[in-house]
Design a protein around this motif. Sequence first.
Motif, PDB file in Angstrom:
ATOM      1  N   LEU A 167      56.482 -10.865  -3.739  1.00 30.31           N
ATOM      2  CA  LEU A 167      55.223 -11.157  -4.412  1.00 30.31           C
ATOM      3  C   LEU A 167      55.189 -10.484  -5.780  1.00 30.31           C
ATOM      4  CD1 LEU A 167      52.676 -10.605  -1.471  1.00 30.31           C
ATOM      5  CD2 LEU A 167      53.802 -12.742  -2.175  1.00 30.31           C
ATOM      6  N   MET A 168      54.443 -11.088  -6.693  1.00 27.44           N
ATOM      7  CA  MET A 168      54.271 -10.560  -8.055  1.00 27.44           C
ATOM      8  C   MET A 168      52.787 -10.546  -8.383  1.00 27.44           C
ATOM      9  SD  MET A 168      53.583 -11.688 -11.390  1.00 27.44           S
ATOM     10  CE  MET A 168      54.476 -12.489 -12.726  1.00 27.44           C
ATOM     11  N   CYS A 169      52.359  -9.580  -9.189  1.00 28.71           N
ATOM     12  CA  CYS A 169      50.981  -9.617  -9.684  1.00 28.71           C
ATOM     13  C   CYS A 169      50.860  -8.995 -11.067  1.00 28.71           C
ATOM     14  CB  CYS A 169      50.013  -8.918  -8.721  1.00 28.71           C
ATOM     15  SG  CYS A 169      50.045  -7.109  -8.794  1.00 28.71           S
ATOM     16  N   VAL A 170      49.778  -9.361 -11.742  1.00 25.22           N
ATOM     17  CA  VAL A 170      49.337  -8.740 -12.991  1.00 25.22           C
ATOM     18  C   VAL A 170      47.876  -8.348 -12.763  1.00 25.22           C
ATOM     19  CG1 VAL A 170      48.982  -9.022 -15.477  1.00 25.22           C
ATOM     20  CG2 VAL A 170      50.842 -10.275 -14.334  1.00 25.22           C
ATOM     21  N   PRO A 171      47.577  -7.064 -12.588  1.00 26.43           N
ATOM     22  CA  PRO A 171      46.193  -6.663 -12.304  1.00 26.43           C
ATOM     23  C   PRO A 171      45.273  -6.944 -13.491  1.00 26.43           C
ATOM     24  CG  PRO A 171      47.709  -4.864 -11.847  1.00 26.43           C
ATOM     25  CD  PRO A 171      48.475  -5.914 -12.577  1.00 26.43           C
ATOM     26  N   PRO A 172      43.959  -6.996 -13.255  1.00 22.11           N
ATOM     27  CA  PRO A 172      43.005  -7.227 -14.347  1.00 22.11           C
ATOM     28  C   PRO A 172      43.151  -6.166 -15.443  1.00 22.11           C
ATOM     29  CG  PRO A 172      41.908  -7.343 -12.212  1.00 22.11           C
ATOM     30  CD  PRO A 172      43.305  -6.857 -11.946  1.00 22.11           C
ATOM     31  N   MET A 198      55.736  -5.644  -9.816  1.00 19.23           N
ATOM     32  CA  MET A 198      54.450  -5.159 -10.341  1.00 19.23           C
ATOM     33  C   MET A 198      54.701  -3.973 -11.257  1.00 19.23           C
ATOM     34  SD  MET A 198      52.982  -3.608  -6.735  1.00 19.23           S
ATOM     35  CE  MET A 198      53.536  -1.996  -6.094  1.00 19.23           C
ATOM     36  N   GLY A 199      53.823  -3.858 -12.280  1.00 16.91           N
ATOM     37  CA  GLY A 199      53.955  -2.783 -13.255  1.00 16.91           C
ATOM     38  C   GLY A 199      54.527  -3.309 -14.554  1.00 16.91           C
ATOM     39  N   MET A 200      53.851  -2.942 -15.688  1.00 13.49           N
ATOM     40  CA  MET A 200      54.279  -3.329 -17.024  1.00 13.49           C
ATOM     41  C   MET A 200      54.363  -2.045 -17.855  1.00 13.49           C
ATOM     42  SD  MET A 200      52.120  -6.959 -17.018  1.00 13.49           S
ATOM     43  CE  MET A 200      51.485  -6.728 -18.630  1.00 13.49           C
ATOM     44  N   SER A 201      54.377  -2.176 -19.190  1.00 16.23           N
ATOM     45  CA  SER A 201      54.546  -0.959 -19.992  1.00 16.23           C
ATOM     46  C   SER A 201      53.498   0.100 -19.678  1.00 16.23           C
ATOM     47  CB  SER A 201      54.496  -1.304 -21.488  1.00 16.23           C
ATOM     48  OG  SER A 201      55.652  -2.019 -21.832  1.00 16.23           O
ATOM     49  N   ALA A 207      53.236   1.788 -10.628  1.00 19.32           N
ATOM     50  CA  ALA A 207      53.842   0.765  -9.783  1.00 19.32           C
ATOM     51  C   ALA A 207      55.074   1.310  -9.054  1.00 19.32           C
ATOM     52  CB  ALA A 207      54.212  -0.460 -10.622  1.00 19.32           C
ATOM     53  N   ALA A 208      55.901   2.075  -9.776  1.00 20.08           N
ATOM     54  CA  ALA A 208      57.111   2.634  -9.150  1.00 20.08           C
ATOM     55  C   ALA A 208      56.727   3.581  -8.020  1.00 20.08           C
ATOM     56  CB  ALA A 208      57.959   3.358 -10.192  1.00 20.08           C
ATOM     57  N   ARG A 209      55.673   4.361  -8.246  1.00 22.68           N
ATOM     58  CA  ARG A 209      55.242   5.298  -7.210  1.00 22.68           C
ATOM     59  C   ARG A 209      54.743   4.565  -5.970  1.00 22.68           C
ATOM     60  NH1 ARG A 209      52.771  11.081  -7.165  1.00 22.68           N
ATOM     61  NH2 ARG A 209      53.698  11.311  -9.233  1.00 22.68           N
ATOM     62  N   VAL A 215      59.922  -3.812 -11.940  1.00 25.75           N
ATOM     63  CA  VAL A 215      58.870  -3.620 -12.947  1.00 25.75           C
ATOM     64  C   VAL A 215      59.253  -4.456 -14.168  1.00 25.75           C
ATOM     65  CG1 VAL A 215      58.167  -1.321 -12.140  1.00 25.75           C
ATOM     66  CG2 VAL A 215      59.941  -1.528 -13.891  1.00 25.75           C
ATOM     67  N   ARG A 216      58.245  -4.969 -14.866  1.00 27.68           N
ATOM     68  CA  ARG A 216      58.465  -5.875 -15.999  1.00 27.68           C
ATOM     69  C   ARG A 216      57.943  -5.186 -17.252  1.00 27.68           C
ATOM     70  NH1 ARG A 216      55.139  -8.234 -12.294  1.00 27.68           N
ATOM     71  NH2 ARG A 216      53.571  -8.192 -13.931  1.00 27.68           N
ATOM     72  N   VAL A 217      58.840  -4.636 -18.037  1.00 32.40           N
ATOM     73  CA  VAL A 217      58.440  -3.772 -19.153  1.00 32.40           C
ATOM     74  C   VAL A 217      58.895  -4.385 -20.484  1.00 32.40           C
ATOM     75  CG1 VAL A 217      58.705  -1.487 -20.178  1.00 32.40           C
ATOM     76  CG2 VAL A 217      58.531  -1.720 -17.688  1.00 32.40           C
ATOM     77  N   GLY A 218      57.916  -4.650 -21.364  1.00 32.55           N
ATOM     78  CA  GLY A 218      58.232  -5.222 -22.665  1.00 32.55           C
ATOM     79  C   GLY A 218      58.070  -4.214 -23.783  1.00 32.55           C
TER      80      GLY A 218
END
Length: 227
Positions: A167-172, A198-201, A207-209, A215-218
């Motif tokens: 599963l993937m998500c982008v929280p509000p 889950m988890g971005m910059s 998210a890692a914790r 994680v998707r980091v730009g």
Amino acid sequence: MHLPAPAVAGTAAERLAAVRATLAREAAAGGHAPPTLVAVSKTFDAEAIRPLIAAGQRHFGENRVQEAEAKWPALRLETPDLTLHLVGQLQSNKAEAAVRLFDVIHSVDRPSLVQALAKAMGRTGRQPGLLVQVNIGAEAQKGGVAIADLPALLALARDQGLHITGLMCVPPVGREPAPYFALLAKLARRHGLAALSMGMSADHDIAARLGATHVRVGSALFGPRDV
Ligand SMILES: *Cc1c(COP(=O)(O)O)cnc(C)c1O
């Protein structure tokens, strides 16, 4: 589109090392293995991407099929062992192009797309990894399947022969992300799915914790985008 990398602190290798160190530390604190770091290179051109590849980064994410088609075939000729992730919404009429180009698709979110992907995979013989995006904050404008519709979508995918791995998500935006990450992890457990994207910059540490596997980091790697 296709901007050169703006000035950000440190070299690409230093930024990469800093993000990786954070991921290792936070995953260990949560009792998890460090997640796969997907470097989200949308809007950045090959000149900006090459230093990260040279520093050892191999997983990259894009959010548009056409933009990815323009950039990645050439980079892949230079470095064959890259893994490409689609992290943005996918139109059904681009499903076949996406299946041909990407190794992992994080944004399966509706029945029509499941059908289109099944057809595209049959036609191309390719089997990218597939994650279902969940609209975890129940936001009207956001992609992702509603939590209530997740079981039916997973069942349809199974019927169509698609192997969904996570599963993937982008929280509000602007909300504390931890409860949303915890909820996504709970949904994945309930459905026996191992992958958690889950988890971005801004929140890859949290998210890692909480057990992210991807994680998707730009911007923390490439600098700010001005689009
Ligand atoms: C752009 C994007 C990211 C990366 O965002 P940053 O804040 O730059 O790290 C992650 N996930 C998705 C779905 C995106 O579209």
